[in-house]
Design a protein around this motif. Structure first.
Motif, mmCIF file in Angstrom:
data_model
loop_
_atom_site.group_PDB
_atom_site.id
_atom_site.type_symbol
_atom_site.label_atom_id
_atom_site.label_comp_id
_atom_site.label_asym_id
_atom_site.label_seq_id
_atom_site.Cartn_x
_atom_site.Cartn_y
_atom_site.Cartn_z
ATOM 1 N N GLY A 250 -44.125 -27.711 3.370
ATOM 2 C CA GLY A 250 -45.172 -27.910 4.074
ATOM 3 C C GLY A 250 -45.895 -27.261 4.663
ATOM 4 N N THR A 251 -44.650 -25.782 4.985
ATOM 5 C CA THR A 251 -45.294 -24.445 6.048
ATOM 6 C C THR A 251 -46.647 -24.171 5.602
ATOM 7 O OG1 THR A 251 -42.963 -24.658 7.390
ATOM 8 C CG2 THR A 251 -44.364 -22.050 7.060
ATOM 9 N N ILE A 252 -46.536 -23.327 4.347
ATOM 10 C CA ILE A 252 -47.046 -22.448 3.734
ATOM 11 C C ILE A 252 -48.804 -23.550 3.534
ATOM 12 C CG2 ILE A 252 -48.182 -21.464 1.765
ATOM 13 C CD1 ILE A 252 -44.866 -20.070 1.415
ATOM 14 N N PRO A 253 -48.869 -24.306 2.883
ATOM 15 C CA PRO A 253 -50.109 -25.102 2.894
ATOM 16 C C PRO A 253 -50.539 -25.500 4.376
ATOM 17 C CG PRO A 253 -48.534 -26.691 1.376
ATOM 18 C CD PRO A 253 -47.303 -25.552 2.348
ATOM 19 N N ALA A 254 -49.546 -25.772 5.189
ATOM 20 C CA ALA A 254 -50.457 -25.849 7.101
ATOM 21 C C ALA A 254 -51.747 -24.511 7.041
ATOM 22 C CB ALA A 254 -49.006 -26.305 7.689
ATOM 23 N N LEU A 255 -50.403 -23.273 6.827
ATOM 24 C CA LEU A 255 -51.448 -21.906 7.047
ATOM 25 C C LEU A 255 -52.572 -21.352 6.875
ATOM 26 C CD1 LEU A 255 -47.187 -19.403 6.889
ATOM 27 C CD2 LEU A 255 -48.883 -20.111 9.452
ATOM 28 N N LEU A 256 -52.383 -21.590 4.990
ATOM 29 C CA LEU A 256 -53.267 -21.679 4.190
ATOM 30 C C LEU A 256 -54.478 -22.202 5.240
ATOM 31 C CD1 LEU A 256 -52.176 -21.452 1.044
ATOM 32 C CD2 LEU A 256 -53.006 -19.719 2.583
ATOM 33 N N LEU A 257 -54.448 -23.130 5.101
ATOM 34 C CA LEU A 257 -54.752 -24.689 5.537
ATOM 35 C C LEU A 257 -56.048 -24.621 6.599
ATOM 36 C CD1 LEU A 257 -53.956 -28.016 4.641
ATOM 37 C CD2 LEU A 257 -56.404 -27.005 3.339
ATOM 38 N N ASP A 258 -54.844 -24.245 7.531
ATOM 39 C CA ASP A 258 -55.251 -22.927 9.222
ATOM 40 C C ASP A 258 -56.648 -22.145 9.014
ATOM 41 O OD1 ASP A 258 -54.317 -25.472 10.526
ATOM 42 O OD2 ASP A 258 -52.563 -24.418 10.463
ATOM 43 N N ALA A 259 -55.857 -21.195 8.237
ATOM 44 C CA ALA A 259 -57.064 -20.075 7.934
ATOM 45 C C ALA A 259 -57.709 -20.092 7.863
ATOM 46 C CB ALA A 259 -55.685 -18.714 7.222
ATOM 47 N N GLY A 260 -58.028 -20.977 6.883
ATOM 48 C CA GLY A 260 -59.690 -21.165 6.721
ATOM 49 C C GLY A 260 -59.607 -21.777 4.625
ATOM 50 N N ALA A 261 -57.778 -22.388 4.389
ATOM 51 C CA ALA A 261 -58.189 -22.634 2.373
ATOM 52 C C ALA A 261 -59.088 -24.044 2.523
ATOM 53 C CB ALA A 261 -57.200 -22.288 2.349
ATOM 54 N N ARG A 262 -59.835 -23.600 1.274
ATOM 55 C CA ARG A 262 -60.786 -25.660 1.518
ATOM 56 C C ARG A 262 -60.102 -26.588 0.626
ATOM 57 N NH1 ARG A 262 -65.996 -25.034 3.199
ATOM 58 N NH2 ARG A 262 -66.489 -27.059 1.476
ATOM 59 N N LEU A 263 -60.096 -27.374 0.796
ATOM 60 C CA LEU A 263 -60.102 -28.573 -0.004
ATOM 61 C C LEU A 263 -60.358 -28.818 -1.598
ATOM 62 C CD1 LEU A 263 -58.819 -30.847 2.460
ATOM 63 C CD2 LEU A 263 -56.832 -29.831 1.257
ATOM 64 N N ASP A 264 -61.448 -28.727 -0.926
ATOM 65 C CA ASP A 264 -62.337 -28.704 -2.253
ATOM 66 C C ASP A 264 -62.217 -27.713 -3.575
ATOM 67 O OD1 ASP A 264 -64.109 -27.297 -0.959
ATOM 68 O OD2 ASP A 264 -65.798 -28.321 -0.997
ATOM 69 N N VAL A 265 -61.983 -27.278 -3.791
ATOM 70 C CA VAL A 265 -61.838 -25.499 -4.485
ATOM 71 C C VAL A 265 -61.036 -26.925 -6.031
ATOM 72 C CG1 VAL A 265 -61.031 -23.632 -5.222
ATOM 73 C CG2 VAL A 265 -61.760 -24.080 -2.936
ATOM 74 N N ARG A 266 -61.239 -26.376 -7.122
ATOM 75 C CA ARG A 266 -60.594 -27.200 -8.261
ATOM 76 C C ARG A 266 -60.713 -26.027 -9.234
ATOM 77 N NH1 ARG A 266 -61.915 -32.323 -8.458
ATOM 78 N NH2 ARG A 266 -63.310 -33.250 -6.331
ATOM 79 N N ASP A 267 -59.684 -26.442 -9.559
ATOM 80 C CA ASP A 267 -59.088 -25.398 -11.195
ATOM 81 C C ASP A 267 -59.839 -26.044 -12.084
ATOM 82 O OD1 ASP A 267 -57.747 -27.688 -12.308
ATOM 83 O OD2 ASP A 267 -56.176 -27.559 -11.645
ATOM 84 N N ASP A 268 -59.399 -25.442 -13.257
ATOM 85 C CA ASP A 268 -60.284 -25.138 -14.420
ATOM 86 C C ASP A 268 -60.004 -26.774 -15.457
ATOM 87 O OD1 ASP A 268 -61.183 -22.182 -14.253
ATOM 88 O OD2 ASP A 268 -59.089 -21.769 -15.415
ATOM 89 N N ARG A 269 -59.067 -26.966 -14.573
ATOM 90 C CA ARG A 269 -58.660 -28.683 -15.269
ATOM 91 C C ARG A 269 -59.978 -29.866 -14.298
ATOM 92 N NH1 ARG A 269 -53.198 -30.907 -17.037
ATOM 93 N NH2 ARG A 269 -53.010 -30.507 -15.136
ATOM 94 N N GLY A 270 -60.154 -29.492 -13.735
ATOM 95 C CA GLY A 270 -61.209 -30.402 -12.124
ATOM 96 C C GLY A 270 -59.713 -30.903 -11.152
#
Length: 622
Positions: A250-270
């Protein structure tokens, strides 16, 4: 620099050596060579070069077609990879590799002179000059280097310029369009890595040598599962739950989200990032199922910040997120894995077309594709080895193997890769390995006939061949040149990355383990599979013969542990999805075939396993 001679490097730099441009025949510059050195002196040597050269040495050459390193790694990528593959038993803080990374990043963000934005964007955002196209943040996240993630995020936001950090968080790699947040949520490779390391350490939790545990080692060791006597190993699901509870997942996901990472970025498979999250981190409605609720809070805040419907985001990612948690019934009534009268297979079975041109019935073809790719269920294909396998039938026969390759050196042991797990293993000729295996198999069969409680596992040959470099192994060309065609079953886009070639007699076989997708082809002989869905899987070093104990399968049933059994005849192929545990028992003398591990493009499980290769084997000390 290659010799990690800091004094000589300092002298050459004082004489005017151009460290930013001079490279060897592989495109490796002085800083690349220093970082690759196997001596603690590398840290001082690298610092000399960075101090003298600055940002131009830390950046990859601007023209990727000229003078770039042969592997496409920049100095930041290289330091992050070395962090994962080098182990410091005392876990010093700061880690020497991260201290070097900080020095390199400082060069990337020089004092304000008008060029700082240029260098910061170029160095911190540049991807590897390879098909992976990974930024330094991708590598730091994939290796679970928390300190490095914090450092990179802080450097990207330097001088009040948020554009660099925004681009860093939105970057997508070349292995499937994965964002750093998707890699941060990915947990399945660690549910392979940690039980494998526990098995290698024989249950000594403090002996799990993974640099990725820096900062949480004590907390995570307390959550590692105990040895499961009925599964004969360390459980996948219990390991993953522990990694969620101790903060590792959980540590790194929380760091990235707090820094502004978006939940709606999709990969090549959607798929969005939450598709890869462990269910224990995220339950429907944003409620956490573990003791550490940082991720829950970060997800709720990020959804609100970006104007997203959290319930919808969670709902659309639920199927993929919970794929490895799915429970299944136990249809098998088998009493003993070596029962010759039971020819059944609990996995869904298809009769492959005799022409091997695929399935003519469109409904059947659609069902096979759905079962393979969407539902991730094991499948048995009968009569699957067509005329393209004729050479393998001849060249791989035990007689021809002795005749043509009897002098080739191979490893022989009671389990694959025995030496990696401190088990008995011999480096002998193939002919000698086959002779020993036959003798030991006869003894095991005799003991079995006397109804002995325990049977000594016979040795056999099990060799891994990298598909991209078969000439690195004495049997590599034999395997790759004569293996037949799998395209009609798996699709033209299936990408094989290695093969395990095996030659064994009755009662030889592999312990319970799991990995990425695999297609097992049996050319001669029969084998019995004991299959566990990911939710029930475990990693073991106990030979397959230990499952012959009269109570072994009944003990699983009494605990309601789901499993399947399947007898695989010759001329057939068995598909195993990633994460499915399997112990395999050869039933005939001269059982020969190969297991082909593969992935479909864009799959995060495969790309993470590839990224974690050096993590899995990290026992090197500097």
């Amino acid at each position: 620099a290659r010799a990690c001679d800091a004094r000589s490097v300092r002298a050459w730099l004082a004489l005017g050596a151009e460290a930013a441009t001079i490279a060897d025949s592989r495109g490796m510059r002085a800083l690349d060579l220093a970082i690759s050195c196997d001596s603690r002196a590398l840290f001082g040597t690298a610092k000399e070069i960075v101090d003298a050269c600055g940002a131009p040495c830390v950046a990859l050459p601007e023209d990727e077609g000229k003078g770039g390193p042969f592997d496409g790694l920049g100095p930041l990528h290289r330091v992050l990879s070395r962090w994962a593959s080098s182990f410091f038993p005392t876990r010093p803080a700061p880690n020497p590799w991260n201290a070097l990374l900080r020095h390199l990043v400082a060069a990337a963000v020089p004092p304000k002179d008008g060029s700082e934005a240029k260098w910061r964007h170029r160095i911190l955002l540049e991807p590897t000059a390879s098909p992976a196209r990974e930024t330094p943040l991708h590598v730091a996240v994939a290796k679970r280097n928390v300190e490095a993630v914090r450092l990179l995020l802080a450097a990207a936001a330097g001088q009040g310029d948020e554009s660099c950090r925004t681009q860093m968080l939105a970057a997508r790699d070349g292995l499937g369009g994965h964002s750093p947040l998707a890699l941060a949520f990915a947990w399945r490779n660690w549910a392979v890595t940690v039980p494998r390391a526990l098995a290698a350490a024989k249950g000594d939790k403090a002996g799990v040598r993974l640099q990725a545990l820096d900062g949480v080692a004590d907390a995570c060791e307390a959550t590692f599962p105990a040895y499961d006597a009925d599964l004969k190993g360390y459980a996948l699901s219990a390991t993953a739950r522990g990694l969620a509870d101790c903060g590792f997942l959980g540590t790194i996901p929380a760091l990235l989200l707090d820094a502004g990472a978006r939940l709606d970025v999709r990969d090549d498979r959607g798929y969005g990032p939450l598709s890869h999250a462990h269910p224990r981190l995220l339950l429907e409605g944003g409620k956490s199922g573990n003791a550490d609720d940082r991720v829950r809070r970060a997800v709720v805040d990020a959804a609100r910040r970006d104007g997203l419907d959290l319930d919808l985001v969670l709902a659309e990612s639920r199927t993929e997120r919970e794929l490895w948690e799915k429970r299944r019934p136990t249809p098998s009534t088998l009493k003993a894995l070596d029962d010759p009268s039971d020819l059944s297979c609990d996995a869904e079975t298809f009769q492959a077309a005799s022409s091997f041109q695929g399935f003519q019935d469109e409904d059947v073809a659609a069902r096979v594709k759905r079962r393979l790719r969407d539902e991730a269920e094991p499948l048995l294909f009968l009569e699957a080895l067509d005329a393209s396998w004729d050479e393998a039938r001849v060249k791989w026969s035990p007689e021809r193997l002795r005749e043509d390759h009897g002098g080739d050196l191979v490893r022989a042991g009671p389990i694959p890769y025995s030496s990696a797990f401190a088990a008995k293993e011999s480096l002998v000729s193939l002919a000698e390995a086959m002779r020993r295996g036959r003798d030991e198999s006869q003894n095991a069969l005799a003991a079995r006939a006397r109804k002995n409680v325990t049977v000594a596992a016979p040795t056999y040959v099990f060799e891994q061949i990298r598909w991209s470099s078969p000439r690195d192994h004495p049997l590599g060309t034999l395997v790759k040149s004569h293996a037949g065609n799998f395209t009609p079953l798996l699709g033209a886009d299936a990408q094989i990355h290695n093969a395990q070639f095996y030659v064994g007699d009755a009662l030889t076989g592999a312990p319970l383990h799991y990995h990425s997708h695999a297609l097992n082809a049996v050319v001669e002989g029969k084998k019995r599979w004991l299959l566990f869905p990911p939710a029930e899987s475990a990693y073991s070093t106990a030979p397959a013969a230990t499952w012959l104990h009269k109570d072994a399968l009944d003990n699983l049933r009494q605990r309601n542990i789901s499993f399947l059994t399947c007898l695989q005849p010759p001329n057939s192929a068995l598909f195993l999805p990633s994460g499915w545990g399997h112990a395999v028992l050869n039933l005939d003398h001269g059982t020969v075939g190969a297991a082909f591990e593969f992935h479909w493009p864009g799959e995060l499980t495969w790309s993470m396993e590839d990224r974690a290769t050096d993590v899995v084997t990290s026992a090197k000390r500097l």
